[in-house]
Design a protein around this motif. Structure first.
Motif, PDB file in Angstrom:
ATOM      1  N   SER A   4       0.821  -1.217   0.000  1.00 32.83           N
ATOM      2  CA  SER A   4       0.000   0.000   0.000  1.00 32.83           C
ATOM      3  C   SER A   4       0.847   1.256   0.000  1.00 32.83           C
ATOM      4  O   SER A   4       0.349   2.342  -0.276  1.00 32.83           O
ATOM      5  N   MET A  55      -8.185  -3.560  -0.474  1.00 26.00           N
ATOM      6  CA  MET A  55      -7.981  -2.224   0.057  1.00 26.00           C
ATOM      7  C   MET A  55      -6.653  -1.636  -0.419  1.00 26.00           C
ATOM      8  O   MET A  55      -6.526  -0.423  -0.611  1.00 26.00           O
ATOM      9  N   VAL A  61      -7.000   0.301  -3.590  1.00 23.33           N
ATOM     10  CA  VAL A  61      -7.602   1.626  -3.410  1.00 23.33           C
ATOM     11  C   VAL A  61      -6.606   2.622  -2.830  1.00 23.33           C
ATOM     12  O   VAL A  61      -6.606   3.807  -3.176  1.00 23.33           O
ATOM     13  N   LEU A  62      -5.733   2.142  -1.948  1.00 19.15           N
ATOM     14  CA  LEU A  62      -4.843   3.056  -1.224  1.00 19.15           C
ATOM     15  C   LEU A  62      -3.628   3.502  -2.023  1.00 19.15           C
ATOM     16  O   LEU A  62      -3.090   4.585  -1.770  1.00 19.15           O
ATOM     17  N   VAL A 104      -4.002   6.855  -3.524  1.00 22.07           N
ATOM     18  CA  VAL A 104      -4.176   7.858  -2.472  1.00 22.07           C
ATOM     19  C   VAL A 104      -2.826   8.253  -1.887  1.00 22.07           C
ATOM     20  O   VAL A 104      -2.527   9.444  -1.692  1.00 22.07           O
ATOM     21  N   GLU A 163      -1.619  -5.896 -10.534  1.00 22.11           N
ATOM     22  CA  GLU A 163      -2.597  -6.096  -9.477  1.00 22.11           C
ATOM     23  C   GLU A 163      -3.497  -7.307  -9.727  1.00 22.11           C
ATOM     24  O   GLU A 163      -4.099  -7.822  -8.800  1.00 22.11           O
ATOM     25  N   ALA A 210     -12.279  10.043  -1.352  1.00 24.39           N
ATOM     26  CA  ALA A 210     -11.505   8.811  -1.219  1.00 24.39           C
ATOM     27  C   ALA A 210     -12.018   7.983  -0.048  1.00 24.39           C
ATOM     28  O   ALA A 210     -12.102   6.745  -0.121  1.00 24.39           O
ATOM     29  N   ALA A 234     -15.068   5.963  -1.007  1.00 22.44           N
ATOM     30  CA  ALA A 234     -14.727   4.751  -1.754  1.00 22.44           C
ATOM     31  C   ALA A 234     -14.201   3.669  -0.818  1.00 22.44           C
ATOM     32  O   ALA A 234     -14.562   2.489  -0.933  1.00 22.44           O
ATOM     33  N   VAL A 235     -13.346   4.070   0.126  1.00 21.90           N
ATOM     34  CA  VAL A 235     -12.811   3.113   1.100  1.00 21.90           C
ATOM     35  C   VAL A 235     -13.937   2.542   1.956  1.00 21.90           C
ATOM     36  O   VAL A 235     -13.978   1.336   2.248  1.00 21.90           O
ATOM     37  N   LEU A 240     -16.030   0.001  -0.038  1.00 24.60           N
ATOM     38  CA  LEU A 240     -15.287  -1.255  -0.166  1.00 24.60           C
ATOM     39  C   LEU A 240     -15.234  -1.994   1.166  1.00 24.60           C
ATOM     40  O   LEU A 240     -15.483  -3.207   1.231  1.00 24.60           O
ATOM     41  N   ASP A 294     -11.998  -7.556 -10.097  1.00 28.16           N
ATOM     42  CA  ASP A 294     -11.896  -7.438  -8.645  1.00 28.16           C
ATOM     43  C   ASP A 294     -13.229  -7.803  -8.020  1.00 28.16           C
ATOM     44  O   ASP A 294     -14.252  -7.927  -8.698  1.00 28.16           O
TER      45      ASP A 294
END
Length: 568
Positions: A53, A88, A91-92, A95, A163, A255, A258-259, A262, A397
């Motif tokens: 991450s 996760m 997603v990170l 960010v 990924e 953001a 979205a987190v 998820l 995903d």
């Protein structure tokens, strides 16, 4: 709801209770062993996800320890193991690239608050709307992804760039030196063999723990040149609040949303999968699970961790290792903390390939061939939903897989509903009058019965069938068998009434279901009728009214001019 009622509801969601540990007197040994097993499995995953991450291995461990403990105490699942996850991580990464590492903690806090609000609003119940084939497809797909993720570890290779687990596994196989991979593959085979044999001999034995210990000892005795967990970083420091510029708060909030989405979805699905793996355990309380996961994210963010969710792989390991209460998840968190403080040198010798073997067996056990076969043999739509969910989970995903799977299931379900829904013309009852009069009435009165659903998927077909009603003076629409109606269906009904009355045909409605009246009122169906008296509860009343219309018009009386659709 009164203030007292609201307080009671919040207390029900947030306050742990004695019933959370029901059965602990008989299961505590299994729970402790399961916690130890999943703790060892979670250790390299926490380190790896922290590094992947971009926030560091220490943040991954903080997340596994803090979020794992908080979610275990406050969550609604007895079996859920929480921590950093691969989904996760995806997603990170952007960010961290945009806002830096310091923003991750604040995003975790914001996302946690959002998830708590979702739980308080009762949104945990929404997971029950996900069809069974989608859940099973999701479980099978996740099992395949978990197995694919272990390919680089099993071959003692660094994780290739990318990924997608399938592409990463293919790249790993393409570049591997098979001679060098012989030793780690031997350990993988040893772990798998021990787990299979141990489980068959006695299911209560901690097969994963025994297998990892045996593989570690074998690797040391034979001086195997394999990758190991290695030295653990020091993570315990003075807690500090996450810092970020207020100007970036709006962007960070998007953001965080979205987190939160998820985290909520992955946690609820993970808990539901765990429920399916342990049928004798109480079902997950969805809304309470969201509250627990939200509090876990807040705590993780405040203590220097990253966003967390329910972890399907670790939860599956815990269940398969014999977990029966949330003590197993608490033990996993405590073990990680103890390992970091006092046992880091011992854990450092564990081969990564041994952990890969544990997760490969866990992944294989998640794929229930019998269940998949039964779904594929049930109906085409359920089989399609299962296969699409599996394919999208592996190829893309898990979030997209659930969305697509639910969409496919919904479309196919609507298609099936439209097929069983129908419109047919009925004969008038013969007892309403003399034979000659009955024939006359039958010629000028048409009775149509709706069955099933009247919604956007069938309105065009129904309108075409109704348009065939020509040379009649009165049409009676029987709606008592309509089980589902949406705004499109109601609007189509209103348009049909307006059209027929414009051509001098009277339309009568009979048997409107009570739960459909409000919809018909809001769309304006009743206002399109010439009079509110053209709505009936019984068929004899409707037929008698239709007969009076026919007699009046055939008797030379001037017909009632259509009023058209009134405004409302």
């Amino acid at each position: 709801m009164t203030v007292k009622g609201v307080a009671g509801w919040l207390g029900h969601l947030m306050i742990p209770r004695r019933a959370d540990y029901a059965g602990l007197r008989t299961s505590w040994r299994r729970d402790l062993l399961a916690g130890l097993t999943v703790g060892i499995v979670a250790l390299p995953l926490a380190l790896g996800f922290g590094v992947a991450s971009g926030v560091g291995a220490g943040a991954g461990l903080v997340t596994a320890i803090v979020a794992g403990a908080v979610a275990a105490v406050f969550g609604g699942s007895h079996l859920q193991v929480s921590g950093p996850t691969g989904a996760m991580t995806v997603v990170l990464v952007p960010v961290v690239a945009r806002f830096g590492v310091d923003a991750v903690g604040l995003i975790a806090v914001l996302a946690g608050v959002i998830i708590v609000i979702m739980g308080v609003l009762g949104m945990g119940r929404l997971v029950s709307l996900i069809p069974w084939p989608v859940v099973e497809g999701f479980t099978i797909g996740i099992g395949i992804v978990i197995a694919l993720q272990q390919v680089p570890l099993a071959l003692d290779l660094p994780k290739p760039d990318g990924e997608n687990s399938l592409l990463v596994a293919i790249d790993a196989v393409r570049v591997v030196d098979w001679a060098a991979a012989a030793q780690p593959l031997a350990l993988v085979a040893l772990v798998i063999a021990i787990m299979v044999v141990t489980t068959r001999l006695r299911r209560s034995l901690p097969a994963s723990l025994i297998a990892v210990a045996a593989a570690t000892v074998a690797s040391l005795v034979f001086s195997m040149d394999v990758d190991r967990i290695g030295a653990l970083p020091s993570i315990f420091a003075t807690p500090s609040l996450p810092a970020v510029e207020l100007a970036d708060l709006r962007t960070l909030l998007s953001a965080a949303l979205a987190v939160a989405a998820l985290g909520a979805l992955e946690s609820l699905l993970s808990a539901r999968v765990a429920d399916g793996m342990a049928d004798d355990i109480g079902r997950t309380q969805g809304s309470r699970e969201l509250v627990g996961q939200g509090l876990a994210n807040v705590a993780s963010g405040l203590l220097g961790g990253m966003p967390a969710t329910g972890a399907i792989a670790r939860t599956a390991v815990a269940v398969r290792a014999g977990a029966r209460t949330r003590v197993s998840a608490l033990t996993h968190a405590v073990l990680l903390a103890v390992v970091v403080l006092v046992a880091a040198p011992l854990v450092a010798h564990i081969p990564l390939s041994a952990l890969a073997g544990v997760l490969i067996v866990t992944a294989a056990r998640m794929v229930n061939i019998r269940t998949a076969r039964s779904i594929l043999r049930s109906t085409r739509r359920d089989g399609a939903a299962l296969l699409v969910t599996v394919l999208v989970t592996v190829a893309f995903d898990l979030i997209l897989a659930v969305e697509v799977g639910v969409a496919v299931a919904a479309v196919l379900a609507l298609r099936s509903v439209s097929k069983v829904s129908g419109l047919r013309r009925e004969e008038l009852p013969a007892e309403i009058g003399a034979e000659q009069e009955h024939e006359l009435l039958h010629e000028h009165i048409a009775v149509y019965r709706f069955d099933g659903a009247l919604f956007f998927g069938v309105t065009r077909r129904f309108l075409e069938e109704l348009a065939a009603a020509v040379d009649v003076r009165v049409i009676i629409l029987r709606l008592s068998s309509v089980r589902l109606m949406d705004a499109s269906g109601a609007n189509a009904l209103a348009e049909f009434i307006v059209d027929k009355q414009a051509h001098g045909v009277t339309v009568l409605l009979k048997g409107i279901p009570a739960d459909q009246r409000r919809l018909l009122e809001s769309v304006g169906v009743f206002d399109t009728l010439r009079t509110r008296k053209h709505v009936f509860t019984t068929m004899p009343e409707a037929i008698e009214h239709a007969r009076s219309h026919v007699r009046r018009e055939l008797g030379g009386e001037p017909p009632i001019l259509p009023l058209g659709r009134r405004s409302h």
